[in-house]
Design an enzyme around this catalytic site. Structure first.
Site, PDB file in Angstrom:
ATOM      1  N   CYS A  78     -34.641 -19.328 -42.474  1.00  0.00           N
ATOM      2  CA  CYS A  78     -34.947 -20.467 -43.340  1.00  0.00           C
ATOM      3  C   CYS A  78     -36.404 -20.392 -43.802  1.00  0.00           C
ATOM      4  O   CYS A  78     -37.312 -20.276 -42.983  1.00  0.00           O
ATOM      5  CB  CYS A  78     -34.719 -21.767 -42.572  1.00  0.00           C
ATOM      6  SG  CYS A  78     -35.235 -23.203 -43.504  1.00  0.00           S
ATOM      7  N   CYS A  84     -40.769 -27.558 -41.146  1.00  0.00           N
ATOM      8  CA  CYS A  84     -39.795 -28.628 -40.997  1.00  0.00           C
ATOM      9  C   CYS A  84     -39.701 -29.175 -39.581  1.00  0.00           C
ATOM     10  O   CYS A  84     -39.809 -30.373 -39.369  1.00  0.00           O
ATOM     11  CB  CYS A  84     -38.440 -28.117 -41.489  1.00  0.00           C
ATOM     12  SG  CYS A  84     -37.033 -29.114 -41.065  1.00  0.00           S
ATOM     13  N   CYS A  87     -35.355 -27.353 -36.767  1.00  0.00           N
ATOM     14  CA  CYS A  87     -34.924 -26.263 -35.880  1.00  0.00           C
ATOM     15  C   CYS A  87     -36.169 -25.775 -35.138  1.00  0.00           C
ATOM     16  O   CYS A  87     -37.258 -25.792 -35.689  1.00  0.00           O
ATOM     17  CB  CYS A  87     -34.374 -25.082 -36.678  1.00  0.00           C
ATOM     18  SG  CYS A  87     -32.928 -25.447 -37.677  1.00  0.00           S
ATOM     19  N   CYS A 165     -30.314 -26.829 -46.774  1.00  0.00           N
ATOM     20  CA  CYS A 165     -30.582 -26.741 -45.334  1.00  0.00           C
ATOM     21  C   CYS A 165     -29.497 -25.871 -44.723  1.00  0.00           C
ATOM     22  O   CYS A 165     -28.317 -26.198 -44.807  1.00  0.00           O
ATOM     23  CB  CYS A 165     -30.561 -28.134 -44.707  1.00  0.00           C
ATOM     24  SG  CYS A 165     -30.605 -28.094 -42.912  1.00  0.00           S
ATOM     25  N   GLN A 289     -20.318 -36.919 -32.833  1.00  0.00           N
ATOM     26  CA  GLN A 289     -20.968 -35.620 -32.615  1.00  0.00           C
ATOM     27  C   GLN A 289     -21.161 -34.907 -33.950  1.00  0.00           C
ATOM     28  O   GLN A 289     -20.279 -34.943 -34.800  1.00  0.00           O
ATOM     29  CB  GLN A 289     -20.095 -34.765 -31.697  1.00  0.00           C
ATOM     30  CG  GLN A 289     -19.927 -35.340 -30.303  1.00  0.00           C
ATOM     31  CD  GLN A 289     -21.103 -35.027 -29.394  1.00  0.00           C
ATOM     32  OE1 GLN A 289     -22.058 -34.362 -29.788  1.00  0.00           O
ATOM     33  NE2 GLN A 289     -21.041 -35.527 -28.177  1.00  0.00           N
ATOM     34  N   TYR A 318     -19.801 -44.254 -20.825  1.00  0.00           N
ATOM     35  CA  TYR A 318     -20.602 -43.922 -22.014  1.00  0.00           C
ATOM     36  C   TYR A 318     -19.687 -43.316 -23.086  1.00  0.00           C
ATOM     37  O   TYR A 318     -19.925 -42.215 -23.577  1.00  0.00           O
ATOM     38  CB  TYR A 318     -21.721 -42.920 -21.677  1.00  0.00           C
ATOM     39  CG  TYR A 318     -22.580 -43.295 -20.490  1.00  0.00           C
ATOM     40  CD1 TYR A 318     -23.717 -44.085 -20.664  1.00  0.00           C
ATOM     41  CD2 TYR A 318     -22.264 -42.861 -19.209  1.00  0.00           C
ATOM     42  CE1 TYR A 318     -24.518 -44.417 -19.587  1.00  0.00           C
ATOM     43  CE2 TYR A 318     -23.062 -43.199 -18.128  1.00  0.00           C
ATOM     44  CZ  TYR A 318     -24.186 -43.973 -18.320  1.00  0.00           C
ATOM     45  OH  TYR A 318     -24.985 -44.289 -17.250  1.00  0.00           O
ATOM     46  N   GLU A 339     -18.670 -48.670 -22.818  1.00  0.00           N
ATOM     47  CA  GLU A 339     -19.753 -48.317 -23.741  1.00  0.00           C
ATOM     48  C   GLU A 339     -20.536 -49.587 -24.077  1.00  0.00           C
ATOM     49  O   GLU A 339     -19.981 -50.663 -24.174  1.00  0.00           O
ATOM     50  CB  GLU A 339     -19.094 -47.697 -24.992  1.00  0.00           C
ATOM     51  CG  GLU A 339     -19.855 -47.763 -26.290  1.00  0.00           C
ATOM     52  CD  GLU A 339     -21.112 -46.902 -26.286  1.00  0.00           C
ATOM     53  OE1 GLU A 339     -21.074 -45.757 -25.810  1.00  0.00           O
ATOM     54  OE2 GLU A 339     -22.140 -47.414 -26.758  1.00  0.00           O
ATOM     55  N   CYS A 414     -26.575 -33.994 -22.001  1.00  0.00           N
ATOM     56  CA  CYS A 414     -27.394 -33.445 -23.091  1.00  0.00           C
ATOM     57  C   CYS A 414     -28.826 -33.221 -22.609  1.00  0.00           C
ATOM     58  O   CYS A 414     -29.712 -32.956 -23.409  1.00  0.00           O
ATOM     59  CB  CYS A 414     -27.360 -34.374 -24.299  1.00  0.00           C
ATOM     60  SG  CYS A 414     -27.915 -36.037 -23.945  1.00  0.00           S
TER      61      CYS A 414
HETATM   62  N1  SAH Z   1     -18.946 -39.775 -25.179  1.00  0.00           N
HETATM   63  C1  SAH Z   1     -19.318 -40.092 -26.522  1.00  0.00           C
HETATM   64  C2  SAH Z   1     -20.732 -40.680 -26.671  1.00  0.00           C
HETATM   65  C3  SAH Z   1     -21.823 -40.058 -25.866  1.00  0.00           C
HETATM   66  S1  SAH Z   1     -23.437 -40.563 -26.336  1.00  0.00           S
HETATM   67  C4  SAH Z   1     -19.131 -38.902 -27.432  1.00  0.00           C
HETATM   68  O1  SAH Z   1     -19.021 -37.772 -26.965  1.00  0.00           O
HETATM   69  O2  SAH Z   1     -19.071 -39.097 -28.645  1.00  0.00           O
HETATM   70  C5  SAH Z   1     -23.875 -41.715 -25.100  1.00  0.00           C
HETATM   71  C6  SAH Z   1     -23.339 -43.091 -25.333  1.00  0.00           C
HETATM   72  O3  SAH Z   1     -23.772 -43.935 -24.258  1.00  0.00           O
HETATM   73  C7  SAH Z   1     -23.824 -43.775 -26.610  1.00  0.00           C
HETATM   74  O4  SAH Z   1     -22.696 -44.171 -27.347  1.00  0.00           O
HETATM   75  C8  SAH Z   1     -24.621 -45.011 -26.098  1.00  0.00           C
HETATM   76  O5  SAH Z   1     -24.470 -46.135 -26.925  1.00  0.00           O
HETATM   77  C9  SAH Z   1     -23.999 -45.256 -24.747  1.00  0.00           C
HETATM   78  N2  SAH Z   1     -24.816 -45.963 -23.730  1.00  0.00           N
HETATM   79  C10 SAH Z   1     -26.153 -45.915 -23.533  1.00  0.00           C
HETATM   80  N3  SAH Z   1     -26.503 -46.601 -22.428  1.00  0.00           N
HETATM   81  C11 SAH Z   1     -25.369 -47.107 -21.899  1.00  0.00           C
HETATM   82  C12 SAH Z   1     -25.051 -47.880 -20.736  1.00  0.00           C
HETATM   83  N4  SAH Z   1     -26.021 -48.286 -19.908  1.00  0.00           N
HETATM   84  N5  SAH Z   1     -23.775 -48.181 -20.504  1.00  0.00           N
HETATM   85  C13 SAH Z   1     -22.779 -47.765 -21.322  1.00  0.00           C
HETATM   86  N6  SAH Z   1     -23.009 -47.028 -22.443  1.00  0.00           N
HETATM   87  C14 SAH Z   1     -24.278 -46.703 -22.720  1.00  0.00           C
END
Ligand code: SAH
Length: 458
Positions: A78, A84, A87, A165, A289, A318, A339, A414
């Site tokens: 790039c 930028c 990346c 991009c 994602q 989550y 969530e 992550c």
């Molecule tokens: N599993 C999903 C999202 C993962 S991202 C996927 O793969 O698409 C992490 C998520 O945790 C986000 O949506 C965020 O809003 C949520 N989150 C953050 N803190 C939290 C908590 N204390 N309890 C429940 N969810 C939470």
């Protein structure tokens, strides 16, 4: 602080060998034990660098010349890679990127979690590690009276114009260019951050690769959008794939992209996409994602590690818009998702309906409060899946997982550092880390995603 004691001073020119990479992708060299961070360098290389800044424990330097190059160095494809910052590791060939990510996991697990002798498999990468992002979010601005749109220059708020991009799906680039032209045609004023004036702040484009549905989000400072109807008509004409045009209003002095209010301008509120056989509706502000190809790889691994036979109750903590929950629901007796964001849970419920999956329930709340409550009500899952944000799982949640004695825990992470910290707690509480699979969700960047399987110790 006595600067004199440091082995290097500002403006020194040093020749060093790079020993390691930080999680941000900068090379690390040591001079008499003192660490220097040097961007755009690679372990094994001998380089000449200029010292820019020295702190007590470490310093920063700038690469001048590579004296001994390693074979994994490539010319970043790039042309704006250095400006930028989107990346960080384009100067590493892809194989080296995948190794870097696995090594991060191995090293951090050992250093922060005391976890050794656990298989950490080679990172699952993409065949074609480019053009993968399904979402583009571009700030608009002005230079010499011309409308520009692109990216913020590294560590600044200066917008650099960009028309291409190479990690974005092409549809996103095409859409951004078209909207740039249309906005210029109607002389739409870009937002001026300093004066808090102007109209158009950001354009966000989302594309469902499997369905070919395209969403355009115009983020404006106020409700007013001059020439609204013409803009809508021109977007439809220029972008035949568009199925959703929305306006999001953000009147705040902030660098957060979206405001609270979203108006439908034309088409549907959602676009759709598939991961495997599951169809997802995605609205303007939903978390989804960004790499759909690798998301499927990640979720399939999570499903494999959950090892479901069909009789299990599974908790997905989550859960976002229910992506993993619905994947699991295909194989489990019952899935409970939790969530914190209410809109995400309403999307999750909608997604369960459109896939006719009725063995899932979703709750809004903090995982660390809702799951202990479920436990107190007699819920005893065989499998628990967690996919927390970067800060990892709350201690209270880990405590409950230990009490619940689920047979298996699948940890999607992550951030290797918080993963390591949390695995240590779970290990002390009676679980054993069985295997770890890094998955490359963000080629060319330093983000490290992984899936870990834990089981109860016998
Ligand atoms: N599993 C999903 C999202 C993962 S991202 C996927 O793969 O698409 C992490 C998520 O945790 C986000 O949506 C965020 O809003 C949520 N989150 C953050 N803190 C939290 C908590 N204390 N309890 C429940 N969810 C939470």
């Amino acid at each position: 602080m006595n600067q004199k004691k440091l082995p290097v001073q500002k403006n020194d020119i040093v020749t060093v060998e790079i020993e390691d990479l930080t999680h941000e992708g900068a090379g690390v060299a040591k001079i008499e034990g003192y660490a220097l961070f040097i961007p755009n360098t690679i372990p094994g290389e001998v380089i000449e660098a200029k010292v820019l800044k020295t702190n007590k424990g470490y310093g920063f330097a700038k690469l001048l010349t590579v004296k001994e190059e390693v074979q994994s160095r490539i010319e970043p494809p790039c042309p704006i890679f250095h400006e930028c910052g989107g990346c960080q590791i384009q100067h590493l060939n892809y194989e080296a990127q995948l190794d870097f990510k696995r090594n991060q996991v191995v090293n951090v697990l050992e250093r922060l979690g005391g976890i050794k002798d656990v298989p950490v498999y080679p990172t699952l990468g993409m065949e074609e590690p480019w053009k993968y992002r399904n979402k583009s979010q571009v700030p608009f601005g002005e230079r010499d009276g011309q409308l520009i749109a692109g990216f913020y220059q590294k560590r600044s708020h200066r917008i650099i114009d960009m028309d291409h991009c190479i990690i974005q799906q092409e549809e996103n680039d095409i859409a951004i260019q078209a909207i740039k032209e249309i906005a210029a045609r109607y002389q739409i004023k870009p937002y001026d951050e300093e004066k808090h004036r102007g109209t158009l702040r950001h354009v966000v484009v989302r594309y469902g690769k499997k369905t070919g549905e395209l969403m355009v989000v115009l983020v404006t400072r106020g409700k007013e959008l001059p020439h609204k109807q013409n803009i809508i008509d021109d977007i439809k004409e220029a972008l035949p794939k568009v199925t959703s045009i929305v306006q999001n209003i953000n009147g705040n002095k902030t660098n957060v992209i979206f405001g609270e209010k979203t108006l439908l301008l034309w088409g549907e509120e959602y676009i759709h996409d598939y991961i495997g056989d599951i169809r997802f509706a995605i609205s303007a502000r939903s978390f989804y994602q960004v790499n759909p190809v690798q998301t499927q790889v990640l979720y399939e691994k999570a499903l494999e590690y959950a090892d479901l036979k069909g009789h299990e109750t599974v908790i997905d903590a989550y859960c976002g818009i229910g992506t993993i929950s619905l994947f699991l629901a295909q194989k489990a007796k019952k899935v409970l998702g939790v969530e914190i964001v209410p809109e995400a849970i309403s999307d999750a419920k909608h997604n369960a309906r459109i896939n006719s999956l009725d063995n899932v329930d979703f709750a809004v709340g903090e995982a660390e409060k809702v799951i202990p409550w479920w436990y107190s009500q007699g819920v005893r899952p065989e499998v628990l899946v967690v996919d927390p944000p970067r800060k990892g799982c709350d201690e209270k949640l880990l405590e409950t997982i230990i009490q619940m004695k689920a047979e298996r825990v699948v940890y999607v992470s992550c951030n290797p550092a918080t993963l390591a910290r949390d695995l240590k707690v779970l290990e002390e509480g009676g679980y054993q880390t069985k295997q770890v699979q890094p998955v490359d969700m963000f080629p060319q960047s330093t983000h490290v995603e992984s899936v870990t399987q834990l089981t109860l110790k016998q």
